[in-house]
Design an enzyme around this catalytic site. Sequence first.
Site, PDB file in Angstrom:
ATOM      1  N   MET A 140      -3.924   4.425  -0.511  1.00 29.15           N
ATOM      2  CA  MET A 140      -4.834   5.059   0.930  1.00 29.15           C
ATOM      3  C   MET A 140      -5.985   6.206  -0.174  1.00 29.15           C
ATOM      4  O   MET A 140      -7.298   6.033   0.724  1.00 29.15           O
ATOM      5  CB  MET A 140      -3.936   5.459   0.723  1.00 29.15           C
ATOM      6  CG  MET A 140      -3.413   5.005   2.152  1.00 29.15           C
ATOM      7  SD  MET A 140      -3.847   3.552   2.862  1.00 29.15           S
ATOM      8  CE  MET A 140      -4.922   4.001   4.148  1.00 29.15           C
TER       9      MET A 140
ATOM     10  N   ILE B  73       0.619  -1.049   0.407  1.00 29.57           N
ATOM     11  CA  ILE B  73       0.060   0.229  -0.176  1.00 29.57           C
ATOM     12  C   ILE B  73       0.412   1.106   0.169  1.00 29.57           C
ATOM     13  O   ILE B  73       1.729   1.330   0.621  1.00 29.57           O
ATOM     14  CB  ILE B  73      -1.035   0.347   1.284  1.00 29.57           C
ATOM     15  CG1 ILE B  73      -2.008  -0.964   1.153  1.00 29.57           C
ATOM     16  CG2 ILE B  73      -1.441   1.740   0.936  1.00 29.57           C
ATOM     17  CD1 ILE B  73      -2.476  -1.365   2.337  1.00 29.57           C
ATOM     18  N   CYS B  74       0.423   2.747  -0.438  1.00 30.71           N
ATOM     19  CA  CYS B  74       1.540   3.174  -0.707  1.00 30.71           C
ATOM     20  C   CYS B  74      -0.037   4.813  -1.210  1.00 30.71           C
ATOM     21  O   CYS B  74      -0.810   4.513  -0.717  1.00 30.71           O
ATOM     22  CB  CYS B  74       2.754   3.754  -1.748  1.00 30.71           C
ATOM     23  SG  CYS B  74       1.726   3.845  -3.524  1.00 30.71           S
ATOM     24  N   ALA B  75       0.161   5.468  -1.263  1.00 36.00           N
ATOM     25  CA  ALA B  75      -0.599   6.806  -1.025  1.00 36.00           C
ATOM     26  C   ALA B  75      -1.834   7.224  -2.323  1.00 36.00           C
ATOM     27  O   ALA B  75      -2.371   6.713  -2.865  1.00 36.00           O
ATOM     28  CB  ALA B  75      -0.026   8.259  -0.934  1.00 36.00           C
TER      29      ALA B  75
ATOM     30  N   GLY C  19      -0.624   4.594  -5.319  1.00 34.37           N
ATOM     31  CA  GLY C  19      -0.653   3.107  -5.451  1.00 34.37           C
ATOM     32  C   GLY C  19       0.732   2.988  -6.856  1.00 34.37           C
ATOM     33  O   GLY C  19       1.221   1.366  -6.926  1.00 34.37           O
TER      34      GLY C  19
END
Length: 420
Positions: free
Chosen positions: A144, A116-118, A120
């Site tokens: 996210m 997961i990151c902000a 993708g």
Amino acid sequence: MILLARVTALAGVHGDAGSRDPGMGVCDPNNCTRPYNHGQRMITTARELYQQIQARRPPLLLDVRNEDEFARWKVEGAHPVETLNLPYFAFVEDEPGSVAKVKDWLAGRAPELVVICAKGGSSEFVAEVLRGHSLSAQNLEGGMIAWGGQTVRSEIPSSPVRVLQILRFGKGCLSYVLSAGSDAVIVDPHRHMDEYGALLHEHGLRLRAVIDTHLHADHVSGAPALAQSASVPCFGHRDDFEHASFSFEPITDRAPLRIGALDLAPVRFLHSPGHTPGSTSLLVNDKLLLTGDTLFVGGVGRPDLAGKAAEWGRELHRTLQERLRPLGDDVLVLPAHSAGPQEARADGTVAAPLGALRQRNPALRTDAATFVEEAVRSAGAAPEAYARIREANMGHWSASEDELAELEFGKNECAMARRH
Ligand SMILES: [Fe+2]
């Protein structure tokens, strides 16, 4: 520049449309140039992740955002979720060491790992690195931002007016569709209008009005645009929307909801100032109370967003004691925000009888002086974006979808903090 080139190259090999089935996020072995892990899923969606958590089958999560971003907002569920936070730059600077840390954390487990990151992008890079080391890693598509935008719907049993609750589970925002026959009213819609259009179509409903319970600060409202697109009135209280650049239908305290000749009498407005001056609750069927950001399951709306914690705090206490408290114990409170999945009931809805809140919500049991003192003590800085969001919700400013998504990034911070 080198890093960007590497990310692009990796994405091209493993993420391009020609090499994977877009429906499943699985590579096509006949058309994929990577030498390993064919047939393995490479992406998961926010909705799938939510469903896995709800079903008590959560994957392990690897969040590659910075530590402060992770601390502020992360994937949570009604059931425990195990997450490792190892920032993206660690994989760039020391790939073998970072992969070893992940493997140590897995301790021999061979689960589906979701990265997961902000947005993708960084997580796609890390997932690819991990797959290159024979780990089964999927990328959370859209990161996210996608987690914060997805919703689930639940019906709240009620008649004659039916109520659907729509929960943006990642952000903790709730909106509602009220319907009587084929007439529908949407309360506190978020900005993704397509979802409401699909819902109305699915249920054979015709939109007759849109209502914002107050001037929202944490997310961009869809109310004015939705009302305009359907040529229906947009209701709001004058004390919040007097200077809005769009036309709105002023809310009258204690009046039933009337839309032209249509009288939706089982829906009544109840002005409930404090979180904002114009905050208004909706009493539906005399049994349900849509409280906006006035009263939550676990707290109350923060009265400090305009720097007037004492003044608005006094107003909020008066609202809670004089306007909401006299309603019956069995009136079901339906708020506009949830502080997290722990507030959801077993069926996934966010709601609580007023009688239960009288027992367990300290804000309903506190005298005015203590309440105001606490409002002042707990007042703090709101996210910088909130001022811009309020301007957007007054119609004074607009931006692209990407800019709006970044602006409302993060969990809502609309509840009054408690510092006991
Ligand atoms: Fe709010």
